[in-house]
Structure formats: structure tokens, C-alpha cells
Design an enzyme around this catalytic site. Structure first.
Site, mmCIF file in Angstrom:
data_model
loop_
_atom_site.group_PDB
_atom_site.id
_atom_site.type_symbol
_atom_site.label_atom_id
_atom_site.label_comp_id
_atom_site.label_asym_id
_atom_site.label_seq_id
_atom_site.Cartn_x
_atom_site.Cartn_y
_atom_site.Cartn_z
ATOM 1 C CB VAL A 75 -0.938 0.104 1.234
ATOM 2 C CG1 VAL A 75 -1.804 1.219 1.283
ATOM 3 C CG2 VAL A 75 -1.642 -1.263 1.273
ATOM 4 C CB VAL A 102 5.255 -3.301 3.114
ATOM 5 C CG1 VAL A 102 6.094 -4.515 3.553
ATOM 6 C CG2 VAL A 102 5.317 -3.150 1.474
ATOM 7 C CB CYS A 103 1.434 0.511 4.622
ATOM 8 S SG CYS A 103 0.461 1.929 4.272
ATOM 9 C CE1 TYR A 104 8.591 0.560 2.584
ATOM 10 C CE2 TYR A 104 6.802 -0.355 0.810
ATOM 11 C CZ TYR A 104 7.881 -0.459 1.583
ATOM 12 O OH TYR A 104 8.670 -1.609 1.705
#
Length: 123
Positions: A75, A102-104
Site C-alpha cells: 500500500v 507493507v505500507c509506505y
């Protein structure tokens, strides 16, 4: 053998890439919150998250997969301050065993989007 997957319900690729590629697993390119029928982008993080995930769903369905087959997502958020709102919508689509994720926060997303989501699915 590599197979290109394209759903007419999701937005067309806007560059030299495919919506998805199947090769032992299904690799879905990042989905912006664009309605494939209208070409318009939803407004607000909740609506944009729904649309990005609907686009993933269209591609999953085109290839004969479901959200239950998703094992990994990435994401990308325009602002990590939107994490909670995105996460609440995201949880509506992944109700069983959750995929790895994972989210950045990123500097910018294409077309001014607030979110973009990609996925890997296996049967």
C-alpha cells in the site's frame, strides 16, 4: 508460462506494463483509485481505498482468483496520516486470513492519488 491478465472493469494500464501477470502466482500492478468505467478518480481516502481494492478485485476475478488468494500487498499512501482510514476500508476486503503487507508514505502518486495498492495472489 507467463499469461497477461487484463480486466475490462479495471482501468487500463497507462504505461508500458500489464494490469497483471500470471506465472505460477498472480502479480497485480499497483491499482490507482480510478473507476474503469468512467475514468474518474474517487475523492477522499476512504473512497479511493475502496476503488483501488475494487480494481484489484476485478483483476483477481478476471484471473479466477479471490481476495482469499492474496498473499501479499503493498500500500502506497500520499500521507501516512491516512493509515487508519485506509486500514479500516482495507479490513473490509480481507476478512479471513490476512495477507502479508507493507505500507509506505511516498512523495507523490500518479494523477494526485492518495493511495495505490498492488497484490500477489496464489491458488
Amino acid at each position: 508460462m507467463k499469461k497477461i491478465i487484463a480486466s475490462p472493469l479495471a482501468p487500463k494500464a497507462v504505461g508500458p506494463y500489464s494490469q497483471a501477470v500470471e506465472n505460477g502466482a498472480l502479480y497485480i500492478s499497483g491499482q490507482l483509485p480510478i473507476d474503469g468505467a468512467t475514468g474518474k478518480m474517487a475523492e477522499g481516502i476512504e473512497a479511493q481505498t475502496h476503488q483501488s481494492l475494487k480494481n484489484l478485485g476485478h483483476i483477481l476475478s478476471e484471473a479466477g482468483y479471490t481476495f482469499d488468494n492474496v498473499v501479499k500487498t503493498t500500500v502506497l499512501l500520499d500521507s501516512i496520516a491516512d493509515f487508519g482510514a485506509m486500514n479500516a476500508i482495507y479490513a473490509e476486503y480481507f476478512q479471513g486470513d490476512k495477507p502479508a503487507r507493507v505500507c509506505y508514505e511516498v512523495a507523490k502518486l500518479p494523477m494526485g492519488a492518495l493511495v495505490e495498492i498492488d497484490a500477489i495472489a496464489v491458488k
